[in-house]
Design a protein around this motif. Structure first.
Motif, PDB file in Angstrom:
ATOM      1  N   ALA A   1      -4.844   9.467   3.925  1.00 54.40           N
ATOM      2  CA  ALA A   1      -3.957   8.534   4.643  1.00 54.40           C
ATOM      3  C   ALA A   1      -3.080   9.367   5.581  1.00 54.40           C
ATOM      4  O   ALA A   1      -1.867   9.438   5.447  1.00 54.40           O
ATOM      5  N   GLN A   2      -3.753   9.964   6.532  1.00 58.22           N
ATOM      6  CA  GLN A   2      -3.112  10.939   7.429  1.00 58.22           C
ATOM      7  C   GLN A   2      -1.794  10.443   8.005  1.00 58.22           C
ATOM      8  O   GLN A   2      -1.752   9.371   8.612  1.00 58.22           O
ATOM      9  N   GLY A   3      -0.745  11.242   7.819  1.00 58.47           N
ATOM     10  CA  GLY A   3       0.541  10.885   8.392  1.00 58.47           C
ATOM     11  C   GLY A   3       1.522  10.318   7.376  1.00 58.47           C
ATOM     12  O   GLY A   3       2.703  10.165   7.665  1.00 58.47           O
ATOM     13  N   VAL A   4       1.032   9.995   6.179  1.00 56.29           N
ATOM     14  CA  VAL A   4       1.928   9.406   5.178  1.00 56.29           C
ATOM     15  C   VAL A   4       2.848  10.499   4.604  1.00 56.29           C
ATOM     16  O   VAL A   4       2.409  11.641   4.414  1.00 56.29           O
ATOM     17  N   SER A   5       4.104  10.150   4.381  1.00 54.90           N
ATOM     18  CA  SER A   5       5.032  11.113   3.774  1.00 54.90           C
ATOM     19  C   SER A   5       4.886  11.053   2.255  1.00 54.90           C
ATOM     20  O   SER A   5       4.338  10.079   1.714  1.00 54.90           O
ATOM     21  N   GLU A   6       5.387  12.092   1.572  1.00 57.42           N
ATOM     22  CA  GLU A   6       5.346  12.107   0.098  1.00 57.42           C
ATOM     23  C   GLU A   6       6.015  10.840  -0.445  1.00 57.42           C
ATOM     24  O   GLU A   6       5.524  10.175  -1.338  1.00 57.42           O
TER      25      GLU A   6
ATOM     26  N   ALA B   1       4.243   7.792  -2.570  1.00 56.45           N
ATOM     27  CA  ALA B   1       4.679   7.474  -3.935  1.00 56.45           C
ATOM     28  C   ALA B   1       5.035   5.996  -4.044  1.00 56.45           C
ATOM     29  O   ALA B   1       4.615   5.294  -4.969  1.00 56.45           O
ATOM     30  N   GLN B   2       5.793   5.515  -3.069  1.00 55.48           N
ATOM     31  CA  GLN B   2       6.248   4.124  -3.087  1.00 55.48           C
ATOM     32  C   GLN B   2       5.056   3.158  -2.968  1.00 55.48           C
ATOM     33  O   GLN B   2       4.975   2.153  -3.671  1.00 55.48           O
ATOM     34  N   THR B   3       4.138   3.497  -2.070  1.00 51.96           N
ATOM     35  CA  THR B   3       2.962   2.646  -1.847  1.00 51.96           C
ATOM     36  C   THR B   3       2.103   2.573  -3.107  1.00 51.96           C
ATOM     37  O   THR B   3       1.678   1.488  -3.527  1.00 51.96           O
ATOM     38  N   LEU B   4       1.868   3.727  -3.738  1.00 52.99           N
ATOM     39  CA  LEU B   4       1.043   3.743  -4.945  1.00 52.99           C
ATOM     40  C   LEU B   4       1.719   2.976  -6.080  1.00 52.99           C
ATOM     41  O   LEU B   4       1.059   2.256  -6.835  1.00 52.99           O
ATOM     42  N   ARG B   5       3.036   3.122  -6.190  1.00 54.44           N
ATOM     43  CA  ARG B   5       3.762   2.390  -7.233  1.00 54.44           C
ATOM     44  C   ARG B   5       3.609   0.886  -7.045  1.00 54.44           C
ATOM     45  O   ARG B   5       3.357   0.140  -7.989  1.00 54.44           O
TER      46      ARG B   5
END
Lengths: 125, 125
Positions: B58-63, B67-71
Motif C-alpha cells: 500500500a505504497q505511501g501509507v504511514s505506519e 495500524a489504524q486501517t488494519l484495526r
C-alpha cells in the motif's frame, strides 16, 4: 477459485498487485470512492437528476460538497451536466457511458456492504 | 439492460435508491472505500501478508495510518490478524471469508478504474 484468480490484467501488471503511489489511478479511485462521489454516482444509476434531487438522494451532503463532487465527476468524464435554456433555469446531471461502466462496479459493492452492514455492526459492538 | 436493472434487493428497498444517512452501511462503506482501506484489502487478495509487506504494497501509507486501517478492518470482520509465538514475533494479516466476499467486488472496481485512468487524466488536461 480464489479472489486472486479474478484479478484482471490491469492489476496483474503490477508485481505487488496494487497500484503504485504515482499512478493516475490513485487519484481517480479517490474521486469515485469518496463518500459523496460514490453516493452521487449511485444516485444517478436510475437516470438523470436535478441538483435538488441529488441533494435529497445523497442525504447529508452540503451544497458546497455536492457542487465540488459534481465538478470533479464531470471533469473526470463520469457525469454529464446539461443546462436547459428555460426560465427558471433547469440543470440535469446524468451518467456518461464511462460513468455507467463505473456504476456497474459500484452498485454490487454498495449492495454487498449494505447487505452485510448489520453483521459488521453486530460484530463491532 | 440499464445499470438500474442491476440494482439488487438491498438498494431497491430505499425509495431513493441510495443509503439514508443514519444507516450503518454508510460507516462500513467509508471504511472499505477509504484510500488505505481499499488498498490494504486489495493488497491481501493474493494471500496473507506481514505488516512490512503491507506497508510496501500500500505504497505511501504511514505506519500510523496502516495500524489504524488494519484495526478498523479487523473490528469490521474483513481482516484476520494472527500473531505467531515465535522470536522475533511474527504477525500476519489475511482476508476473512467476509473480506474475501468484499474483495470480490473491490477488485473489478479497481480494475475498471485502473483501466480507464489514463483516459480520465487525458480528458481533464
Amino acid at each position: 477459485m480464489t479472489v486472486s484468480d479474478e484479478v484482471g490484467p490491469v492489476l496483474a501488471q503490477y508485481p505487488d498487485g496494487v497500484i503504485p503511489a504515482g499512478c493516475p489511478s490513485r487519484a481517480v479511485l479517490d474521486h469515485v470512492t469518496s463518500k459523496w462521489g460514490l453516493l452521487v454516482l449511485v444516485s444517478l444509476v436510475d437516470g438523470p437528476h436535478r441538483w435538488s434531487e441529488l441533494r435529497r438522494r445523497a442525504q447529508g451532503v452540503s451544497e458546497k460538497m455536492l457542487a465540488q463532487t459534481l465538478r470533479t465527476l464531470e471533469s473526470d468524464g463520469f457525469v454529464h451536466r446539461e443546462a436547459f435554456p428555460v426560465i427558471p433555469p433547469r440543470v440535469e446531471y446524468s451518467l456518461t457511458p464511462l460513468g455507467e461502466g463505473l456504476a456497474r462496479h459500484l452498485v454490487p459493492l454498495v449492495e454487498f456492504v449494505a447487505d452485510h452492514a448489520e453483521e459488521v455492526v453486530r460484530r463491532r459492538s
